[in-house]
Design a protein around this motif. Structure first.
Motif, short mmCIF file in Angstrom:
data_model
loop_
_atom_site.label_atom_id
_atom_site.label_comp_id
_atom_site.label_asym_id
_atom_site.label_seq_id
_atom_site.Cartn_x
_atom_site.Cartn_y
_atom_site.Cartn_z
N LEU A 73 17.76 7.05 7.31
CA LEU A 73 17.07 6.24 6.44
C LEU A 73 15.85 6.98 5.81
CD1 LEU A 73 16.67 3.68 4.64
CD2 LEU A 73 15.22 2.96 6.58
N ILE A 74 14.91 7.54 6.78
CA ILE A 74 13.92 8.37 6.32
C ILE A 74 14.07 9.91 5.73
CG2 ILE A 74 11.68 9.69 7.41
CD1 ILE A 74 11.43 7.46 9.30
N LEU A 75 15.19 10.24 6.22
CA LEU A 75 15.87 11.60 5.59
C LEU A 75 16.26 11.27 3.94
CD1 LEU A 75 17.75 13.36 8.45
CD2 LEU A 75 15.53 13.85 7.52
N ASP A 76 16.85 10.12 4.03
CA ASP A 76 17.19 9.63 2.54
C ASP A 76 16.08 9.41 1.53
OD1 ASP A 76 19.81 8.75 1.05
OD2 ASP A 76 18.19 7.31 0.65
N GLU A 192 2.31 5.99 -6.44
CA GLU A 192 3.25 4.93 -6.47
C GLU A 192 3.16 3.90 -5.01
OE1 GLU A 192 7.55 5.55 -7.87
OE2 GLU A 192 7.10 7.63 -7.26
N ASP A 193 3.62 2.97 -5.21
CA ASP A 193 3.50 1.86 -4.17
C ASP A 193 4.87 1.85 -3.26
OD1 ASP A 193 2.47 -0.06 -2.26
OD2 ASP A 193 3.10 -1.96 -3.71
N LYS A 194 5.13 3.05 -2.72
CA LYS A 194 6.34 3.36 -1.92
C LYS A 194 5.93 4.14 -0.79
CE LYS A 194 9.77 2.93 -5.89
NZ LYS A 194 10.78 3.72 -6.53
N LEU A 195 6.84 4.26 0.08
CA LEU A 195 6.60 5.02 1.30
C LEU A 195 7.11 6.39 0.81
CD1 LEU A 195 8.43 2.94 4.00
CD2 LEU A 195 5.97 2.82 3.53
N PHE A 196 6.45 7.42 1.06
CA PHE A 196 6.53 8.71 1.24
C PHE A 196 6.76 9.21 -0.40
CE2 PHE A 196 8.73 7.55 5.16
CZ PHE A 196 7.84 8.34 5.83
N SER A 197 5.98 8.55 -1.38
CA SER A 197 6.01 9.02 -2.77
C SER A 197 5.42 10.16 -3.08
CB SER A 197 5.27 7.81 -3.62
OG SER A 197 3.90 7.86 -3.15
#
Length: 395
Positions: A73-76, A192-197
């Motif tokens: 998931l993190i790689l994606d 951005e309010d996202k992980l890893f933006s």
């Protein structure tokens, strides 16, 4: 999951003392997930832990749909946010390293038969061909990333030679690092309010007038249990953190699980060899806290700086702290290091700035500038009084 574009239908938790070797979870939980898949129209199952290749294969076979683990998931998510050439290479390298042990073939039925006497029978299977191709691609990517790492190293040496200090902004993903970079330097980094933006590292310059220039570096956010494939692939990028003069550890002050978030960042810093760097702890988003919560935080972390990068609150206090740390007294040394003590010279290059080094008959004569707290450790190699000034340096 939402960052990756998935809609969460249900969450299932199983307290278990040790993972099941076949399915990671118990057989009963597998049946429970099956029922949810049937009733909820589910087409993907994600585990918030790393699965072995065998566990993932068994689960997919048993559940009849795609199964991903935390690492996949993190790689994606990383793949979505890689925009630079180097970022794309790093993500591909991590993905292939993850994929390699998870390839499954169908054995000899997919074999290519050889021709001629002595070559009859099963040849190289499709699985073996795929593995060979992936290993070859990993080697190519590794070579390219190594060259990019060399280029980064050259750039770092140039900055060190010109004595431009580098401040790296680190922290858990989505803590507000890019917003702070924009606030400090007037840059327009993606927010951005996202992980890893923010995935591709960004270095911005700030002119301090007569005090010279300082570079601020913002790179990928950390996360609990950051996959080792990513740490290995992003080695040259993370090396920027290790070589910085100062780290700003940014923390989301509104997070209810502060302790674990702090530990997660410290674990990554330890793994890349940067845990002992000079660090300023910065709590961000204090505009979202009430007075009581902010007072408790200040009492618990009295050495920290409290800001709102979005609103600009506390930024003056932070820049004052940065200036204070960067302007710590530095000492100029003239040393003679015996040939058999190359580790001392390596420490000088790592912790300070070597102005000049000359190989003579009795050892290596070195002019160096080091932070005052560690200057005393080199005193036995000194060939002049520590009170000398830089203007009097001669070799």
């Amino acid at each position: 999951s939402s960052t990756a574009g998935a809609m969460v239908v249900d969450k299932i938790i199983q307290p278990k003392s040790s993972p099941d070797p076949k399915f990671f979870i118990g057989k009963g939980k597998v049946e429970e997930i099956k029922a949810t898949i049937t009733s909820g129209g589910v087409n993907l199952v994600i585990f918030d832990e790393e699965l072995s290749a065998t566990q993932q294969h068994n689960l997919q076979k048993e559940l009849g749909i795609k199964v991903l683990d935390r690492t996949a998931l993190i790689l994606d998510i990383f793949a979505q946010h890689a925009h630079s050439h180097e970022g794309k290479l790093q993500v591909e390298m991590a993905q292939l390293t993850y994929l390699l042990p998870r390839l499954k073939g169908r054995g000899t039925e997919m074999s290519r038969l050889g021709g001629g006497i002595g070559t009859r029978g099963p040849g190289e299977t499709k699985l073996e061909v795929d593995r060979r191709r992936i290993r070859k691609r990993i080697k190519t990517l590794s070579d390219r990333l190594e060259q990019l790492g060399v280029n980064r190293s050259i750039q770092r040496k140039k900055r060190k030679k010109s004595r431009v200090p580098v401040v790296s902004i680190v922290g858990y993903t989505n803590a507000g690092k890019s917003t702070l970079l924009n606030r400090l330097t007037g840059a327009r980094a993606r927010v951005e309010d996202k992980l890893f933006s923010t995935l591709d590292s960004s270095v911005k310059r700030l002119n301090r007038g007569q005090k010279g220039t300082v570079l601020f570096s913002d790179t990928v956010g950390f996360i609990n249990k950051l996959p080792h494939q990513l740490i290995a692939s992003f080695k040259s990028t993370l090396e920027e953190i290790k070589e910085s003069d100062l780290l700003l550890h940014i923390v989301d002050a509104t997070n209810a699980d502060l302790g674990n978030y702090l530990r997660a960042v410290e674990e990554v810093l330890t793994e890349i060899g940067a845990i002992n760097k000079k660090t300023v702890l910065v709590f961000n988003k204090i505009d979202l806290l009430d007075r009581v919560a902010l007072a408790r935080l200040k009492e618990k972390y009295p050495e920290a700086v409290f800001i709102s990068a979005q609103e600009g609150t506390g930024i003056d206090n932070l820049t004052t702290m940065i200036e204070k740390v960067l302007e710590e007294e530095r000492v100029f040394l003239r040393l003679r290091i015996p040939f058999g003590e190359g580790d001392v010279l390596a420490t000088l290059h790592d912790k300070g700035y070597v102005v000049k080094e000359v190989y003579g008959p009795e050892g290596i004569d070195v002019l160096a500038e080091v932070p005052e707290p560690i200057a005393g450790s080199f005193q036995k190699y000194s060939t002049w009084p520590f009170s000398e000034t830089y203007s009097n340096l001669k070799m």
